[in-house]
Design an enzyme around this catalytic site. Structure first.
Site, PDB file in Angstrom:
ATOM      1  N   GLU A 113     -11.964 -12.687  50.291  1.00 47.52           N
ATOM      2  CA  GLU A 113     -13.378 -12.375  50.116  1.00 47.52           C
ATOM      3  C   GLU A 113     -14.273 -13.532  50.559  1.00 47.52           C
ATOM      4  O   GLU A 113     -15.288 -13.829  49.933  1.00 47.52           O
ATOM      5  CB  GLU A 113     -13.644 -11.981  48.670  1.00 47.52           C
ATOM      6  CG  GLU A 113     -12.931 -10.684  48.275  1.00 47.52           C
ATOM      7  CD  GLU A 113     -13.270 -10.199  46.877  1.00 47.52           C
ATOM      8  OE1 GLU A 113     -13.563 -11.045  46.004  1.00 47.52           O
ATOM      9  OE2 GLU A 113     -13.252  -8.976  46.651  1.00 47.52           O
ATOM     10  N   HIS A 353     -10.918   5.227  37.716  1.00 45.05           N
ATOM     11  CA  HIS A 353     -10.905   3.798  37.990  1.00 45.05           C
ATOM     12  C   HIS A 353      -9.811   3.140  37.173  1.00 45.05           C
ATOM     13  O   HIS A 353      -9.779   3.268  35.951  1.00 45.05           O
ATOM     14  CB  HIS A 353     -12.249   3.161  37.655  1.00 45.05           C
ATOM     15  CG  HIS A 353     -12.317   1.695  37.988  1.00 45.05           C
ATOM     16  ND1 HIS A 353     -12.773   0.746  37.115  1.00 45.05           N
ATOM     17  CD2 HIS A 353     -11.965   1.020  39.116  1.00 45.05           C
ATOM     18  CE1 HIS A 353     -12.712  -0.453  37.674  1.00 45.05           C
ATOM     19  NE2 HIS A 353     -12.221  -0.307  38.894  1.00 45.05           N
ATOM     20  N   HIS A 354      -8.903   2.452  37.865  1.00 43.49           N
ATOM     21  CA  HIS A 354      -7.840   1.681  37.220  1.00 43.49           C
ATOM     22  C   HIS A 354      -8.023   0.214  37.587  1.00 43.49           C
ATOM     23  O   HIS A 354      -7.549  -0.242  38.623  1.00 43.49           O
ATOM     24  CB  HIS A 354      -6.461   2.147  37.692  1.00 43.49           C
ATOM     25  CG  HIS A 354      -6.069   3.493  37.194  1.00 43.49           C
ATOM     26  ND1 HIS A 354      -4.996   4.193  37.713  1.00 43.49           N
ATOM     27  CD2 HIS A 354      -6.587   4.276  36.210  1.00 43.49           C
ATOM     28  CE1 HIS A 354      -4.875   5.350  37.079  1.00 43.49           C
ATOM     29  NE2 HIS A 354      -5.842   5.424  36.175  1.00 43.49           N
ATOM     30  N   GLU A 355      -8.725  -0.524  36.754  1.00 47.39           N
ATOM     31  CA  GLU A 355      -8.796  -1.972  36.942  1.00 47.39           C
ATOM     32  C   GLU A 355      -7.617  -2.598  36.212  1.00 47.39           C
ATOM     33  O   GLU A 355      -7.484  -2.454  35.000  1.00 47.39           O
ATOM     34  CB  GLU A 355     -10.114  -2.548  36.410  1.00 47.39           C
ATOM     35  CG  GLU A 355     -10.211  -4.056  36.487  1.00 47.39           C
ATOM     36  CD  GLU A 355      -9.933  -4.589  37.886  1.00 47.39           C
ATOM     37  OE1 GLU A 355      -8.923  -5.319  38.042  1.00 47.39           O
ATOM     38  OE2 GLU A 355     -10.699  -4.280  38.819  1.00 47.39           O
ATOM     39  N   HIS A 423      -8.781  -2.058  45.741  1.00 49.45           N
ATOM     40  CA  HIS A 423      -9.645  -3.228  45.898  1.00 49.45           C
ATOM     41  C   HIS A 423      -8.882  -4.486  45.486  1.00 49.45           C
ATOM     42  O   HIS A 423      -8.028  -4.442  44.605  1.00 49.45           O
ATOM     43  CB  HIS A 423     -10.914  -3.079  45.057  1.00 49.45           C
ATOM     44  CG  HIS A 423     -11.937  -2.203  45.695  1.00 49.45           C
ATOM     45  ND1 HIS A 423     -13.268  -2.547  45.783  1.00 49.45           N
ATOM     46  CD2 HIS A 423     -11.828  -0.990  46.292  1.00 49.45           C
ATOM     47  CE1 HIS A 423     -13.932  -1.586  46.405  1.00 49.45           C
ATOM     48  NE2 HIS A 423     -13.081  -0.625  46.715  1.00 49.45           N
ATOM     49  N   GLU A 424      -9.225  -5.592  46.151  1.00 50.30           N
ATOM     50  CA  GLU A 424      -8.557  -6.887  45.937  1.00 50.30           C
ATOM     51  C   GLU A 424      -7.067  -6.846  46.271  1.00 50.30           C
ATOM     52  O   GLU A 424      -6.291  -7.673  45.788  1.00 50.30           O
ATOM     53  CB  GLU A 424      -8.741  -7.406  44.499  1.00 50.30           C
ATOM     54  CG  GLU A 424     -10.172  -7.674  44.096  1.00 50.30           C
ATOM     55  CD  GLU A 424     -10.871  -6.446  43.532  1.00 50.30           C
ATOM     56  OE1 GLU A 424     -12.086  -6.308  43.740  1.00 50.30           O
ATOM     57  OE2 GLU A 424     -10.190  -5.627  42.879  1.00 50.30           O
ATOM     58  N   GLU A 442     -10.554  -2.335  50.007  1.00 47.52           N
ATOM     59  CA  GLU A 442     -11.640  -3.309  50.131  1.00 47.52           C
ATOM     60  C   GLU A 442     -11.094  -4.496  50.921  1.00 47.52           C
ATOM     61  O   GLU A 442     -11.336  -4.612  52.099  1.00 47.52           O
ATOM     62  CB  GLU A 442     -12.123  -3.742  48.759  1.00 47.52           C
ATOM     63  CG  GLU A 442     -13.285  -4.717  48.801  1.00 47.52           C
ATOM     64  CD  GLU A 442     -13.539  -5.355  47.466  1.00 47.52           C
ATOM     65  OE1 GLU A 442     -14.711  -5.568  47.133  1.00 47.52           O
ATOM     66  OE2 GLU A 442     -12.572  -5.665  46.748  1.00 47.52           O
ATOM     67  N   GLU A 448     -20.762  -5.911  46.983  1.00 48.43           N
ATOM     68  CA  GLU A 448     -21.096  -6.466  45.669  1.00 48.43           C
ATOM     69  C   GLU A 448     -21.523  -7.920  45.746  1.00 48.43           C
ATOM     70  O   GLU A 448     -22.240  -8.419  44.869  1.00 48.43           O
ATOM     71  CB  GLU A 448     -19.937  -6.300  44.683  1.00 48.43           C
ATOM     72  CG  GLU A 448     -18.743  -7.180  44.946  1.00 48.43           C
ATOM     73  CD  GLU A 448     -17.630  -6.453  45.660  1.00 48.43           C
ATOM     74  OE1 GLU A 448     -16.459  -6.767  45.377  1.00 48.43           O
ATOM     75  OE2 GLU A 448     -17.921  -5.562  46.481  1.00 48.43           O
TER      76      GLU A 448
END
Length: 656
Positions: A113, A353-355, A423-424, A442, A448
């Site tokens: 990032e 959403h699974h963080e 993401h990440e 992502e 963001e």
């Protein structure tokens, strides 16, 4: 070659055993993509080598040469003299012919990032500290290095892109940089034991890829990386649907609401949240989500992403924790069944959403239950997140164990007919061909950061990403922020989006993805309803794509034909410099007239001084017309094109 742990290296002492050559020229049809069909035309050379001094160990090297570049990989056939082995380091080198200009981010095991730095290879060392800005969970390689995809340009105008394809069961590759000899060498991501790949024959490495052309547009149009990946692994794919979505997401970054339910941080997964006092700022409430569902239904969006719906956000931190979430227990103010029924009634899906907070061992234990919960409640897509230090401790986001995890998620999700947006995660390498339910990632610095930092994403950022991050696959960049003044919401001082409003529209074309978010909050779309129309209209799946003009870090213009429709869309973006985009229409059907609705920067538009100045006009165009459109600093142009009716042909002009 490769150096091994506790075993002789596989670098020299080889003799030639066998050479095979073949020619492939075929066409395949992706489940979704920039083109409805892709030609795979390459020559293959396979070389088998024997290392006689080490019990006759064998290694193969397979090359595939395309018109626009090549790929090669190491292969280890099943053999008595080589079974299990551990890679200490891969020794692949890329020797360059000069001091090329590089578009690069620092080599890092855990994050990509970063903002891109543009400089000569010889200047990279002097800019290394500046390029390595602080980012959460970074693990920067100590020596001078860069991540792939690496974009290069020679002084005589040759464009070179170095990356990898088909990253499976192997660590990701960074590149060591020798800034005096202009040589690059592979740097494979290690684990806690400093091992860089646990292998068992029969096995192979990912492809190392080089795409090269004297035209920047050819780099963007290349399908070499996709062609090097295996065909689709699924017999049925009709459940995989490209889509546009909105979400309970940007309001968190504006400081309007919060992911968490309460201010208490002394909670566990077995805590009875009904007995806790809510802070009243929770965003993922039943009533708020219903408003998003209504907005999605009224404006033709397929899904609503809801972050912060499940218990555990109070425990969220960047520290190692074994358990953060269970992925099946909602907060008291989020009614799963009621929202399932309401969304179904409105013809909209809710996106799960699974963080993981990077407690990946916890997620692995719970994935089956989480996916079954999704099926039981009508969810068909999930956004996964990996913010934080990886558990198992000592693993990295880009190490072999994690590379295998991301693929496991995609394969397991397919068993439940679920689409994945990660993401990440490790940067993509074309695996969306093999696992087309892995719609997007992502894996780079996204929208963001416009809210997270004052620097945000400078205008050149989105002019570099198509040449770097997007070479491996689609990016969920989350464009569409029409209210560019973030500080106007009162919670984020000195924060703004570093584009004009129109450039946010154009990103739907230049930042390709079959999964596109309209990332702003509904009130801002109502505020700019005429510009929002383009986001509602633009397609996400394509029959044809033509890159019209491009230069890394400066500008990109692309035209795309919607899947199964005679509708075209054009997007053009520029960096901090104003420019004139030259847009031909020679891809339109000859002899037909079309209506082009042109969303353009206003005469006084400027991403820094006046980002929300824009105009909308309609003109007639045909295949012989060429538009020369001014783009403001940090600006863009977005065009929707469809066949003209007889009345439109009478009433509209063909002059620009």
């Amino acid at each position: 070659g490769l150096s091994l742990q506790k075993a002789p290296s596989m670098i020299d002492g080889f003799t030639l055993v066998e050479v095979k050559q073949s020619l492939v020229d075929s066409v395949w049809h992706p489940v979704w993509g920039e083109q409805k069909q892709i030609r795979d035309n390459h020559r293959e050379l396979f070389v088998l080598l024997k290392q006689s001094a080490v019990k006759g160990r064998e290694i193969g090297i397979r090359f595939r040469l395309f018109d626009d570049g090549l790929g090669f990989r190491y292969e280890f056939p099943k053999q008595n003299s080589l079974s299990h082995f551990v890679i200490a380091q891969e020794q692949t080198q890329f020797n360059l012919a000069g001091d090329h200009t590089a578009y690069w981010i620092p080599g890092d095991y855990d994050t990509n990032e970063y903002l891109y730095t543009t400089c000569k290879i010889s200047k990279m060392r002097s800019l290394q500290k500046q390029a390595t800005i602080f980012i959460q969970d970074q693990c920067v390689i100590k020596n001078l290095s860069t991540q792939t995809p690496l974009m290069l340009k020679s002084d005589d105008g040759l464009y070179i892109n170095i990356h990898e394809a088909g990253l499976i069961d192997y660590p990701a590759m960074c590149l060591n940089v020798n800034d005096t000899t202009f040589s690059l060498s592979s740097h494979i991501v290690p684990d806690a034991a400093n091992s860089r790949g646990y292998m068992q024959t029969d096995c192979k490495t990912p492809w190392r890829t080089i795409v090269v052309s004297d035209k920047a547009t050819d780099i963007l149009a290349s399908k070499l990386i996709l062609n090097l990946n295996e065909p689709c692994a699924y017999a049925q794919t009709d459940w995989i649907k490209p889509m546009k979505y909105i979400g309970v997401w940007w309001e968190y970054f504006l400081g309007l609401t919060k992911w968490s339910y309460t201010f208490s941080n002394n909670v566990k997964l077995d805590t009875d949240y009904t007995k806790l006092k809510p802070h009243g700022l929770h965003g993922a409430t039943t009533d708020n989500v219903k408003k998003y569902i209504d907005f999605a239904a009224e404006n033709g969006f397929s899904a609503v992403l809801v972050e912060g719906w499940n218990i555990g956000w109070e425990r969220y931190s960047f520290l190692w924790k074994e358990e953060n979430f269970d992925y099946i227990t909602p907060y008291p103010d989020f009614d799963v069944q009621a929202l399932r029924d309401y969304a179904a009634m409105r013809g909209v899906k809710i996106m799960m959403h699974h963080e993981t907070a990077s407690s990946v061992s916890n997620y692995e234990r719970r994935m089956k239950d989480a996916f079954q919960f999704m099926v039981d409640n009508g969810y068909n897509s999930v956004k996964t997140g990996y913010v934080g230090a990886i558990t198992p401790r000592g693993e990295h986001h880009d190490s072999q164990w994690m590379v295998n995890h991301y693929a496991r998620v995609a394969r397991l999700a397919a068993d439940y007919k679920i689409m994945v947006n990660s993401h990440e995660a490790v940067r993509p390498t074309g695996l969306c061909r093999t696992y087309p339910n892995w719609l997007a990632q992502e894996s780079a610095r996204g929208t963001e950061f416009e809210s997270i930092s004052e620097t945000g994403n400078p205008p050149e950022h989105t002019c570099i990403l198509p040449f770097t991050r997007l070479m491996g696959g689609p990016m969920d960049y989350t464009p569409g922020i029409l209210e560019t003044d973030i500080s106007s919401f009162g919670k984020k001082k000195n924060r703004r989006v570093h584009t004009t409003l129109v450039k946010q529209l154009a990103l739907y074309l230049t930042m390709y993805s079959p999964l596109q978010m309209a990332a702003d909050i509904p009130d801002n779309y109502r505020k700019y309803a005429d510009a929002f129309q383009f986001i509602k209209d633009v397609a996400v799946d394509w029959d044809e794509s033509y890159y019209l003009e491009a230069e890394p870090g400066d500008y990109v213009t692309v035209a795309r034909k919607a899947k199964g429709e005679n509708k075209w869309f054009v997007g053009g973006i520029t960096d901090e410099n104003p420019r004139v985009a030259v847009i031909p229409f020679n891809y339109l059907d000859a002899g037909k007239w079309y209506v082009a609705t042109i969303y353009a920067d206003g005469r006084d538009a400027d991403y820094n001084l006046n980002p929300k100045s824009y105009t909308i006009r309609q003109v007639l165009v045909n295949s012989k017309k060429v538009l020369k459109q001014s783009l403001a600093p940090g600006g863009g142009v977005a065009i929707s094109i469809q066949e003209a009716t007889s009345n439109q042909r009478k009433n509209l002009k063909s002059k620009f």
